[in-house]
Design an enzyme around this catalytic site. Structure first.
Site, short mmCIF file in Angstrom:
data_model
loop_
_atom_site.label_atom_id
_atom_site.label_comp_id
_atom_site.label_asym_id
_atom_site.label_seq_id
_atom_site.Cartn_x
_atom_site.Cartn_y
_atom_site.Cartn_z
N HIS A 119 0.89 -1.13 0.02
CA HIS A 119 0.04 -0.03 -0.18
C HIS A 119 0.98 1.44 -0.13
O HIS A 119 2.12 1.17 0.54
CB HIS A 119 -0.91 0.07 1.16
CG HIS A 119 -0.42 -0.13 2.55
ND1 HIS A 119 0.15 1.22 3.03
CD2 HIS A 119 0.19 -0.67 3.27
CE1 HIS A 119 0.50 1.27 4.25
NE2 HIS A 119 0.69 -0.23 4.52
N ASP A 121 -0.44 4.60 0.97
CA ASP A 121 -0.84 5.60 1.68
C ASP A 121 -0.12 5.31 3.08
O ASP A 121 0.53 4.27 3.41
CB ASP A 121 -2.33 5.25 2.33
CG ASP A 121 -2.90 4.06 2.84
OD1 ASP A 121 -2.26 2.87 2.40
OD2 ASP A 121 -3.80 4.19 3.68
N ASP A 154 6.72 1.29 6.00
CA ASP A 154 5.16 1.01 6.00
C ASP A 154 4.47 2.00 4.89
O ASP A 154 4.11 2.96 5.34
CB ASP A 154 4.63 1.41 7.27
CG ASP A 154 3.11 0.75 7.50
OD1 ASP A 154 2.80 -0.05 6.54
OD2 ASP A 154 2.73 1.14 8.40
N GLU A 188 -5.03 1.41 3.07
CA GLU A 188 -4.79 0.26 4.14
C GLU A 188 -4.82 0.95 5.65
O GLU A 188 -5.27 0.09 6.50
CB GLU A 188 -3.55 -0.23 3.89
CG GLU A 188 -3.32 -1.60 4.53
CD GLU A 188 -2.79 -1.23 5.96
OE1 GLU A 188 -2.60 -2.19 7.02
OE2 GLU A 188 -2.19 -0.10 6.19
N GLU A 189 -4.34 2.19 5.79
CA GLU A 189 -4.20 2.77 7.23
C GLU A 189 -5.44 3.25 7.87
O GLU A 189 -5.53 3.51 8.67
CB GLU A 189 -2.93 4.07 6.95
CG GLU A 189 -1.76 3.64 6.73
CD GLU A 189 -0.98 2.78 7.37
OE1 GLU A 189 -1.53 2.44 8.51
OE2 GLU A 189 0.19 2.35 7.17
N ASP A 215 1.20 -10.44 1.46
CA ASP A 215 1.11 -8.75 1.82
C ASP A 215 2.04 -8.38 2.83
O ASP A 215 2.87 -9.16 3.39
CB ASP A 215 -0.40 -8.78 2.36
CG ASP A 215 -0.94 -7.31 2.53
OD1 ASP A 215 -0.17 -6.37 2.15
OD2 ASP A 215 -1.77 -7.00 2.95
N HIS A 458 5.15 3.79 12.10
CA HIS A 458 4.09 4.92 12.49
C HIS A 458 4.48 5.85 13.59
O HIS A 458 3.79 6.70 14.01
CB HIS A 458 2.95 4.00 13.14
CG HIS A 458 2.13 3.55 12.32
ND1 HIS A 458 0.44 3.16 12.59
CD2 HIS A 458 1.89 3.05 10.85
CE1 HIS A 458 -0.03 2.64 11.55
NE2 HIS A 458 1.09 2.75 10.59
#
Length: 493
Positions: A119, A121, A154, A188-189, A215, A458
């Site tokens: 992903h 995003d 990520d 996704e987030e 994934d 994150h």
């Protein structure tokens, strides 16, 4: 008396012998020795492409603004231009406006297809922490062999590694036997409810059932598992469910100058204490047991002895793992009170006091069973348990498949002597959607991470080394060539 003593000594001797024999037999399985394969991949080009990808502020928010949407559009345009040669042999579609679905046709239309995902995003940078970053979070700086920025780990690093691998293989004229789908999600987030869910629904509508999907998930763990000196490639075969409950205590309320012995707040506090003292039962069974069965064989003698003889030391092992956040999360459904609310004013006794508690559901547990457990643990009719949202854990993928073996082989081809183990993703990924159209859904990032890296996901100072980018690109090249009609010799460029 002497006979009893001799019998006791004989029993102890037998017990010690059994423990020692089981420990000595509890060793890693034999694998074909592999020398890491060096691929000629352009380090500078791959690093620059990740840096460029990071500079797009593709931030996922529950309510995106015009600037966010423009960033997603700009990223898609960059993606199309950057990987034009690879896209020339594929069909490209957009799902839910921004998720990219690519189809690379295989030579055997009857072969079951596979899916690689990532992903693009990212989560926002926490306001006020921008100055804590060693390099600006969206600058995409490359310094001393490291690419800095939000999304490096990520999950833009994986996206770039996948597409660099595909580009190199297309340059070499490679075509897979099985059709390969690529899904690059945009939300996704915030749960992937439009992007990944839309891709899964589209594939289902077309009657496509995947052999396997891959994934994000765990990484190649270095220095993160006590006692294990080798890197541990944890290919996760399941992910936990997500359940949020409101714990609501009721009382009469009134003026704070005349408080009763028991208020809604004290009842809620008691309920939370009872809940913390009554964790959901765990255990070294299922996917958890399989993971530790693989890892513990590489531990020092004392730890191996404990894991090899769980009939004797099982309680001790579980107690030790429970004390570690990561170990506890692997063992059981976790309990995390996250939000509290009560009175509307400091001198008003509340009629209700509410705690929101988040649970990550182990595959052995169900949403209904969890609600029953929480209700029993609190054991107070004046406290209500209300399910706000609940998603079950994923099915557990098999480890005796071509897909899992291909991932293990690709990892060994890049790293040589590495521990391969199945594992459990304790957070959420888009695989909860993709797994609905895949016989087996796997979750694994082919990047080496250590203790200092985990907190950056994150968090602050997210980054990815160029060495890791090379590792990931090589991994995906080996994985994709395992889908060839016959063995091929990949060269890189």
């Amino acid at each position: 008396m002497k006979r009893i003593l001799l019998a006791g000594l004989a029993l102890i001797l037998v017990l010690v012998t059994v423990v020692l024999v089981r420990t000595l037999m509890f060793t890693p399985p034999a694998h074909e020795a592999r020398t890491p394969v060096a691929l000629e991949i352009d380090r500078e080009r791959v690093a620059q492409r990740l840096a460029e990808a990071i500079r797009f502020r593709t931030i996922s928010r529950q309510a995106p603004d015009a600037g966010d949407i423009a960033a997603f559009e700009a990223f898609k345009a960059w993606f199309g231009d950057t990987y034009a040669d690879a896209l020339a042999v594929m069909r490209k579609e957009e799902v839910a406006g921004h998720t990219l679905l690519l189809t690379w046709p295989g030579t055997d239309a009857a072969a079951q297809p596979v899916l690689l995902t990532a992903h693009y995003d990212v989560v926002p940078v926490i306001p006020g922490t921008e100055e804590d970053w060693q390099h600006p979070p969206f600058a995409g700086d490359i310094v001393d062999g490291v690419v800095w920025g939000r999304g490096a780990l990520d999950d833009k690093g994986a996206l770039v590694a996948i597409m660099e691998a595909v580009s190199l293989l297309v340059e070499q004229g490679f075509t897979p036997r099985q059709t390969v789908y690529f899904s690059f999600g945009h939300d996704e987030e915030i749960g992937g409810e439009k992007g990944a869910a839309g891709v899964a629904a589209l594939l289902a509508e077309r009657g496509i059932q995947l052999d396997w999907s891959l994934d994000e998930g765990s990484f190649i763990l270095d220095g993160l598992i006590p006692g294990v000196t080798k890197p541990v490639a944890m290919i996760n075969v399941a992910e936990k469910g997500y359940v949020t409950l409101d714990i609501i205590a009721h009382a009469e309320g009134g003026h704070s100058s005349l408080p009763p012995q028991d208020t809604a707040v004290t009842r809620l506090a008691r309920a939370l204490v009872q809940l913390s003292r009554s964790p959901v039962p765990g255990g070294l069974d299922g996917v958890t047991g399989e993971a530790y069965e693989s890892i513990a064989r590489h531990m020092p003698f004392t730890q191996r002895m404990a894991f090899a003889n769980q009939w004797l030391f099982g309680g001790l092992v579980e107690s030790m793992l429970t004390r570690l956040p990561a170990g506890n999360a692997m063992l059981r459904t976790t309990t995390a009170p996250t939000m509290l609310s009560a009175s509307i004013k400091e001198n008003v006794l509340p009629i209700t006091a509410t705690a929101t508690v988040n649970f990550r559901l182990h595959p052995r547990d169900t949403v209904e069973g969890l609600v029953e457990h929480v209700t029993r643990a609190i054991n107070d009719e004046r406290v209500e348990v209300v399910a706000r949202r609940g998603t079950p854990a994923s099915p557990v993928a098999r480890t005796d498949t071509q897909g899992f073996n291909a991932m293990a082989t690709a990892t060994r081809q890049m790293l040589g002597d590495v521990v391969i183990t199945p594992g459990l993703t304790v957070a959420g990924t888009d695989s909860k959607h993709y797994g609905k159209v895949a016989d087996n859904a796997y979750r694994f990032h082919p990047f080496i991470v250590g203790p200092a890296d985990i907190s950056t996901v994150h968090g602050t100072n997210e980054k990815l080394s160029v060495d890791n980018l090379m590792l990931g690109t090589g991994f995906y090249m080996h994985l994709l060539t395992s889908l060839a009609p016959e063995a091929v010799d990949i060269q890189g460029d």
